[in-house]
Design a protein around this motif. Sequence first.
Motif, PDB file in Angstrom:
ATOM      1  N   ILE A 121      46.842  38.525  44.947  1.00 22.11           N
ATOM      2  CA  ILE A 121      48.069  38.309  44.857  1.00 22.11           C
ATOM      3  C   ILE A 121      48.766  38.879  43.430  1.00 22.11           C
ATOM      4  N   GLY A 129      49.466  42.340  43.636  1.00 21.71           N
ATOM      5  CA  GLY A 129      50.464  42.605  44.334  1.00 21.71           C
ATOM      6  C   GLY A 129      49.989  43.272  45.444  1.00 21.71           C
ATOM      7  N   SER A 134      48.573  41.531  48.043  1.00 20.60           N
ATOM      8  CA  SER A 134      48.457  40.706  49.190  1.00 20.60           C
ATOM      9  C   SER A 134      49.023  39.484  49.125  1.00 20.60           C
ATOM     10  N   LYS A 135      49.405  38.560  49.927  1.00 17.69           N
ATOM     11  CA  LYS A 135      50.213  37.103  49.831  1.00 17.69           C
ATOM     12  C   LYS A 135      49.255  36.117  49.789  1.00 17.69           C
ATOM     13  N   LYS A 136      47.806  36.496  50.027  1.00 14.75           N
ATOM     14  CA  LYS A 136      46.736  35.412  50.387  1.00 14.75           C
ATOM     15  C   LYS A 136      45.709  35.289  49.367  1.00 14.75           C
ATOM     16  N   THR A 137      45.341  34.060  49.264  1.00 19.67           N
ATOM     17  CA  THR A 137      44.261  33.714  48.309  1.00 19.67           C
ATOM     18  C   THR A 137      43.029  34.199  48.634  1.00 19.67           C
ATOM     19  N   ASP A 166      43.434  34.152  43.021  1.00 22.82           N
ATOM     20  CA  ASP A 166      44.897  34.902  43.420  1.00 22.82           C
ATOM     21  C   ASP A 166      44.756  36.293  42.948  1.00 22.82           C
TER      22      ASP A 166
END
Length: 306
Positions: A232, A235, A237-240, A229
């Motif tokens: 993430i 802050g 990206s929303k991707k793992t 993560d």
Amino acid sequence: MRITILGSAAGGGFPQWNCNCRNCAGVRAGTLRAKARTQSSIFVRPDHGADGILFNASPDILEQIRARPELQPARALRDTAIAGVVLIDGQVDHATGLFMLRERGTPLPLWCTDPVDEDLREGNPVLRVLQHYCGVQRHRIALDGTRFAVPGAAGLSLRALPLASKAAPYSPHREAPVPGDNIGVTIADAASGARVFYAPGLGAVSPAVFHAMDSADAVLVDGTFWTDDEMIALGLSKKTARDIGHLPQSGAGGMIEWLAKLPARTRKLLIHINNTNPILDEDSAERAQLAAAGIEVCADGMEIRL
Ligand code: MLT
Ligand code: MN
Ligand code: ZN
């Protein structure tokens, strides 16, 4: 064989132009003990002879060639030690440097899989653009383990292995991966008998991938992220890591666990390191953990002899 690390960073390089994460800000300010790095590429040549294989054409290729005299042997008015280019995937960090090779006098010998060829003719049509310059002599990389060679790189034979990873965002199959979007390559040197497994983008270690790693004298594998993560948590990206096709180093089933299963004599090196990865900080606890596990972190300009 001699392996030169031309670029050891992932897409964006280190520091990344628009990034002020702890690593990027620290290396820029000189307050962090870390080396700047260009984007992902290696050059492999036999022990004797100047000519070798360029794996990936990084956006930083001109800077990389300037930094490494062995890439310009100067035997003629126009010359290069690059006998051919092998692409691991069709992503920006591995393919856009092809534009910079357009001044060649003859078509560029290029090896890639069918899905990468398609992406580089459609999504990011660099191969079509090059037809207006030097042209491309494209060779198909088979996914069944058939050996191939790059004429000029004497004694080096290659075998590709399809990997679970991700195609570029402009690929028609970004969200539905097909075999050949990404490969790992085993390079064998007939003269020394040495083998290296190179896989800068590796999302999962299948039995076939582990077999390739276990059969090599050195592995140069995905060092993109420390944690799944990482982007993430910052802050960014929303991707793992796994979502975008990169196995993180730490945690259950991570790269450190896999590398621990290899023989002690195998050289274990991480490459394609993202600028957010704490291992770039040479004083970090994460870097110390790698050192204790016998895992090296590639830097630009490193040479590995096998
Ligand atoms: C990747 O391997 O995921 C790429 O480095 C991403 C990129 O080039 O933006
Ligand atoms: Mn990449
Ligand atoms: Zn950064």
